[in-house]
Scaffold this motif. Structure first.
Motif, PDB file in Angstrom:
ATOM      1  N   GLU A   4       1.037  -1.376   0.235  1.00 19.87           N
ATOM      2  CA  GLU A   4      -0.068   0.026   0.138  1.00 19.87           C
ATOM      3  C   GLU A   4       1.203   1.309  -0.070  1.00 19.87           C
ATOM      4  OE1 GLU A   4      -2.429   1.434  -0.870  1.00 19.87           O
ATOM      5  OE2 GLU A   4      -4.013   1.175   0.578  1.00 19.87           O
ATOM      6  N   ILE A   5       0.390   2.371  -0.702  1.00 22.78           N
ATOM      7  CA  ILE A   5       0.938   3.727  -0.662  1.00 22.78           C
ATOM      8  C   ILE A   5       0.045   4.583   0.371  1.00 22.78           C
ATOM      9  CG2 ILE A   5       1.539   5.730  -2.022  1.00 22.78           C
ATOM     10  CD1 ILE A   5       3.376   3.149  -2.652  1.00 22.78           C
ATOM     11  N   PHE A   6       0.924   5.258   1.158  1.00 20.39           N
ATOM     12  CA  PHE A   6       0.388   6.053   2.215  1.00 20.39           C
ATOM     13  C   PHE A   6       0.296   7.778   1.927  1.00 20.39           C
ATOM     14  CE2 PHE A   6       1.145   1.974   4.169  1.00 20.39           C
ATOM     15  CZ  PHE A   6      -0.120   1.616   4.573  1.00 20.39           C
ATOM     16  N   THR A   7       1.444   8.024   1.274  1.00 19.85           N
ATOM     17  CA  THR A   7       1.753   9.225   1.105  1.00 19.85           C
ATOM     18  C   THR A   7       0.916   9.934  -0.209  1.00 19.85           C
ATOM     19  OG1 THR A   7       3.892   9.066   1.704  1.00 19.85           O
ATOM     20  CG2 THR A   7       3.332  10.930   0.225  1.00 19.85           C
ATOM     21  N   LYS A   8       0.180  11.009  -0.318  1.00 17.48           N
ATOM     22  CA  LYS A   8      -0.543  11.477  -1.158  1.00 17.48           C
ATOM     23  C   LYS A   8       0.126  12.221  -2.162  1.00 17.48           C
ATOM     24  CE  LYS A   8      -4.470  12.916   1.913  1.00 17.48           C
ATOM     25  NZ  LYS A   8      -5.362  13.976   2.465  1.00 17.48           N
ATOM     26  N   GLU A   9      -0.398  12.286  -3.164  1.00 16.40           N
ATOM     27  CA  GLU A   9       0.592  12.978  -4.345  1.00 16.40           C
ATOM     28  C   GLU A   9       1.487  14.257  -4.133  1.00 16.40           C
ATOM     29  OE1 GLU A   9      -0.120  14.632  -8.885  1.00 16.40           O
ATOM     30  OE2 GLU A   9      -1.897  13.806  -7.891  1.00 16.40           O
ATOM     31  N   LEU A  16      14.425  13.679  -2.733  1.00 14.79           N
ATOM     32  CA  LEU A  16      14.753  12.308  -1.684  1.00 14.79           C
ATOM     33  C   LEU A  16      14.704  10.778  -2.319  1.00 14.79           C
ATOM     34  CD1 LEU A  16      15.961  11.795   1.155  1.00 14.79           C
ATOM     35  CD2 LEU A  16      13.752  11.885   2.048  1.00 14.79           C
ATOM     36  N   PHE A  17      13.450  10.696  -2.881  1.00 18.15           N
ATOM     37  CA  PHE A  17      13.376   9.505  -3.307  1.00 18.15           C
ATOM     38  C   PHE A  17      14.439   8.879  -4.388  1.00 18.15           C
ATOM     39  CE2 PHE A  17      11.674   6.070  -6.185  1.00 18.15           C
ATOM     40  CZ  PHE A  17      10.958   5.019  -5.000  1.00 18.15           C
ATOM     41  N   LYS A  18      15.103   9.772  -5.261  1.00 17.98           N
ATOM     42  CA  LYS A  18      15.944   9.510  -6.095  1.00 17.98           C
ATOM     43  C   LYS A  18      17.444   9.398  -5.572  1.00 17.98           C
ATOM     44  CE  LYS A  18      13.428  11.715 -10.162  1.00 17.98           C
ATOM     45  NZ  LYS A  18      13.504  13.060 -10.845  1.00 17.98           N
ATOM     46  N   GLN A  19      17.590  10.190  -4.556  1.00 11.03           N
ATOM     47  CA  GLN A  19      18.645  10.125  -3.676  1.00 11.03           C
ATOM     48  C   GLN A  19      18.704   8.728  -3.025  1.00 11.03           C
ATOM     49  OE1 GLN A  19      19.410  13.412  -0.921  1.00 11.03           O
ATOM     50  NE2 GLN A  19      20.431  11.809   0.443  1.00 11.03           N
ATOM     51  N   ARG A  20      17.596   8.238  -2.524  1.00 14.91           N
ATOM     52  CA  ARG A  20      17.638   7.080  -1.948  1.00 14.91           C
ATOM     53  C   ARG A  20      17.859   5.805  -2.762  1.00 14.91           C
ATOM     54  NH1 ARG A  20      14.634   6.351   2.969  1.00 14.91           N
ATOM     55  NH2 ARG A  20      15.011   7.884   4.295  1.00 14.91           N
ATOM     56  N   TYR A 287      10.663   5.645   3.149  1.00 11.00           N
ATOM     57  CA  TYR A 287      10.572   4.573   4.114  1.00 11.00           C
ATOM     58  C   TYR A 287      11.509   5.107   5.397  1.00 11.00           C
ATOM     59  CZ  TYR A 287       7.493   2.176   0.885  1.00 11.00           C
ATOM     60  OH  TYR A 287       6.371   2.003   0.123  1.00 11.00           O
ATOM     61  N   PRO A 288      11.274   4.355   6.542  1.00  9.03           N
ATOM     62  CA  PRO A 288      12.384   4.655   7.562  1.00  9.03           C
ATOM     63  C   PRO A 288      13.774   4.053   6.856  1.00  9.03           C
ATOM     64  CG  PRO A 288      10.193   3.774   8.476  1.00  9.03           C
ATOM     65  CD  PRO A 288      10.062   3.902   6.776  1.00  9.03           C
ATOM     66  N   ASN A 294      24.877  -5.730  11.442  1.00 10.87           N
ATOM     67  CA  ASN A 294      25.080  -6.934  10.691  1.00 10.87           C
ATOM     68  C   ASN A 294      23.930  -8.030  10.767  1.00 10.87           C
ATOM     69  OD1 ASN A 294      27.535  -6.008   9.452  1.00 10.87           O
ATOM     70  ND2 ASN A 294      28.531  -6.630  11.293  1.00 10.87           N
ATOM     71  N   LYS A 295      23.019  -7.729  11.789  1.00 12.29           N
ATOM     72  CA  LYS A 295      22.125  -8.622  12.017  1.00 12.29           C
ATOM     73  C   LYS A 295      20.848  -8.872  10.989  1.00 12.29           C
ATOM     74  CE  LYS A 295      22.304  -7.971  17.079  1.00 12.29           C
ATOM     75  NZ  LYS A 295      21.747  -7.486  18.358  1.00 12.29           N
ATOM     76  N   HIS A 296      20.556  -7.928  10.285  1.00 10.76           N
ATOM     77  CA  HIS A 296      19.484  -7.914   9.112  1.00 10.76           C
ATOM     78  C   HIS A 296      19.874  -7.319   7.837  1.00 10.76           C
ATOM     79  CE1 HIS A 296      16.719  -9.031  12.399  1.00 10.76           C
ATOM     80  NE2 HIS A 296      17.245  -7.881  13.158  1.00 10.76           N
ATOM     81  N   LEU A 297      19.635  -8.036   6.926  1.00  7.45           N
ATOM     82  CA  LEU A 297      20.082  -7.259   5.593  1.00  7.45           C
ATOM     83  C   LEU A 297      19.122  -6.294   5.396  1.00  7.45           C
ATOM     84  CD1 LEU A 297      20.158 -10.686   3.287  1.00  7.45           C
ATOM     85  CD2 LEU A 297      22.126  -8.951   4.055  1.00  7.45           C
ATOM     86  N   PRO A 298      19.448  -5.367   4.359  1.00  5.88           N
ATOM     87  CA  PRO A 298      18.796  -3.992   4.186  1.00  5.88           C
ATOM     88  C   PRO A 298      17.460  -4.305   3.334  1.00  5.88           C
ATOM     89  CG  PRO A 298      20.730  -4.056   2.798  1.00  5.88           C
ATOM     90  CD  PRO A 298      21.073  -4.940   3.957  1.00  5.88           C
ATOM     91  N   LYS A 299      16.174  -3.644   3.565  1.00  2.00           N
ATOM     92  CA  LYS A 299      15.127  -4.118   2.669  1.00  2.00           C
ATOM     93  C   LYS A 299      15.228  -3.280   1.598  1.00  2.00           C
ATOM     94  CE  LYS A 299      12.124  -4.266   6.971  1.00  2.00           C
ATOM     95  NZ  LYS A 299      11.068  -3.693   7.751  1.00  2.00           N
ATOM     96  N   LEU A 300      15.968  -2.166   1.268  1.00  2.00           N
ATOM     97  CA  LEU A 300      16.027  -1.415   0.150  1.00  2.00           C
ATOM     98  C   LEU A 300      14.588  -0.985  -0.315  1.00  2.00           C
ATOM     99  CD1 LEU A 300      18.610  -3.599  -1.844  1.00  2.00           C
ATOM    100  CD2 LEU A 300      19.053  -1.906   0.010  1.00  2.00           C
TER     101      LEU A 300
END
Length: 491
Positions: A4-9, A16-20, A287-288, A294-300
């Motif tokens: 689901e997408i929670f942010t409005k247009e 920031l998204f492109k930077q991520r 996203y956060p 090292n415990k968890h791989l990144p979700k990306l």
């Protein structure tokens, strides 16, 4: 597109998204280099998209009600209100994975139908529902989720003009629409093959190579709104119904629904990087940040979201769970005609992918990628009658071959591939035989639909003939009788 997408247009932050995206491409490259990434047992999984119909065979717009009543985490909403998707459990390839997959599908459909029957409804697995009407293909039928509403708004805004549908065939179809609901008219059986990181390119390329001759015998979508079109009309419909490009340019960027750019040479990272550079983001949900430990791989998550808005017919999947792994997702196969047919298709694709992987380079150097893409669309259009481009037997040059001839050349590799990944010999024989009977009978779901429809049109008006055809289709589907054994009659 599964979340689901929670942010409005107006709240989307594209900068920031492109930077991520840039940051996460670097992180992905680092993760893929970790020696223990992707280590673990091989498996297969699948997603099945279905249509909900009423007793007359018409689309029933009740997926939200059905989802709430069933309370099964394997179910999820799809684009249109008459679609429901099943996310099936991964099955280790050792032993009898395809039998286990088939049993889960049957049990899930039976449990869902038990609830659906309260409203006199039922599920049907078919590439395109032949009884769809104009009332089923507009924005009013979109499922009640923010991601679909925002997707519709942003995609149309990106294009700047209505979508143009123009599909040729026996009875060509042409339409201008502002709705993305046509994309939801096609339903598929999406196969997931878990692969070792070091073998990703080989297996992915093998899938790209073999899709066309296998798809030719899997087609199940010959009609749309009463028009007889491609054997797998779903392929053309999906590509055109969300194509944001305009026709008046001298050259155009690749469509967002794409078969690929070239043979893969540098693994999953290459696919993700290419998509991130070629296509502007549709969504810019933030996203956060992933924890740096090292415990968890990144979700990306931003990278994953963007990949979900570039619809490669065969695409790479990154999964961060446990020690992480990679999958190849095959999105070319249609839903139906029966559970047995779908699982047999999965067995053939899995076997050929693994069977050809170790020696795939010997084929790739003989067939430029553009011909693999050409073959894919020819198979979707003409089905078992498609003429495909393949290397000459003497190893010099190319020539046209039938899907039958190519499968004959490749068939031993399907068995070898299944045995190599631990599939039981009896299991391999069972599922390959179901496909082979269909292949040798020179038929498919699309062939049966065309023949049955033509027989019925001699007695009934077109719309009634379509409904009668679907009714007979459902009889065979409930019996799980492979389509190679279906009979055609006007009764």
């Amino acid at each position: 597109m599964g979340r689901e997408i929670f942010t409005k247009e107006e709240d989307q932050d594209s900068t920031l998204f492109k930077q991520r995206l840039d940051e996460q491409l670097i992180t992905l490259k680092e993760v893929l280099k970790q020696p223990d990434f992707g280590q673990g047992p091989l498996s297969i999984g699948a997603e099945l998209e279905t249509n909900i119909i009423d007793r007359s065979g018409q689309a029933s717009h009740c997926n939200q009600w059905l989802l709430e009543q069933c309370q099964d985490p394997r179910q999820t909403l799809e684009l249109n209100r008459y679609n429901l998707e099943f996310n099936l459990s991964p099955q280790p390839t050792l032993g009898m994975p395809f039998t286990r997959l088939a049993e889960e599908i049957k049990a899930l459909i039976a449990a869902t139908n038990k609830v659906a029957n309260e409203k006199q409804n039922e599920l049907v697995s078919i590439g395109i529902l032949p009884t769809l009407s104009d009332l089923d293909l507009n924005d009013d039928v979109l499922s009640d989720m923010q991601r679909y509403k925002l997707f519709s708004t942003l995609l149309l805004k990106d294009r700047g003009e209505p979508f143009q549908l123009n599909i040729d065939g026996k009875d060509p179809f042409k339409l201008t629409t502002k709705s993305i609901a046509f994309e939801g008219a096609g339903t598929s059986f999406q196969l997931h093959i878990r692969v070792p990181t070091e073998k990703f390119s080989n297996i992915y390329n093998a899938v790209q190579l073999i899709t066309a001759p296998v798809l030719a015998y899997c087609c199940n979508s010959p009609t749309l709104l009463g028009h007889e079109l491609w054997d797998e009309t779903r392929i053309a419909l999906f590509k055109q119904s969300i194509d944001t490009r305009r026709d008046h340019k001298e050259w155009r960027c690749p469509p967002r629904v794409v078969y690929g750019q070239e043979w893969n040479r540098h693994g999953l990272w290459e696919l993700f990087a290419s998509n991130s550079r070629l296509y502007e983001p549709i969504f810019s949900e933030i996203y956060p940040e992933d924890p740096r430990n090292n415990k968890h791989l990144p979700k990306l998550e931003e990278l994953q979201l963007h990949q979900g808005t570039v619809w490669s017919w065969n695409r790479g999947i990154y999964d961060h769970h446990d020690k992480g792994h990679l999958r190849v997702e095959l999105r070319t196969l249609p839903a139906g005609p029966t559970v047995s047919d779908m699982v047999a298709n999965a067995a053939v694709m899995t076997g050929l992918a693994h069977g050809l992987a170790d020696d795939i380079e010997s084929l790739l150097v003989k067939l430029p990628f553009k011909y693999a893409e050409y073959n894919f669309y020819r198979a979707a259009k003409h089905g078992i009658h498609a003429k495909l481009i393949w290397p000459k037997a003497n190893g010099f040059g190319l020539e046209e071959h039938s899907a039958d001839e190519i499968l004959t050349l490749l068939w031993p590799k399907a068995w070898e591939g299944l045995i190599k990944i631990g599939v039981d010999e009896v299991e391999a024989t069972r599922w390959l035989t179901i496909f082979k009977k269909r292949w040798k009978a020179q038929t498919s779901g699309a062939c049966w639909q065309r023949q049955q429809l033509n027989a019925l049109k001699a007695t009934y008006p077109k719309q009634q003939a379509l409904a009668q055809m679907l009714q007979q289709y459902m009889v065979y589907q409930r019996q799980d009788l492979p389509v190679s054994e279906w009979q055609t009659s006007a009764r």
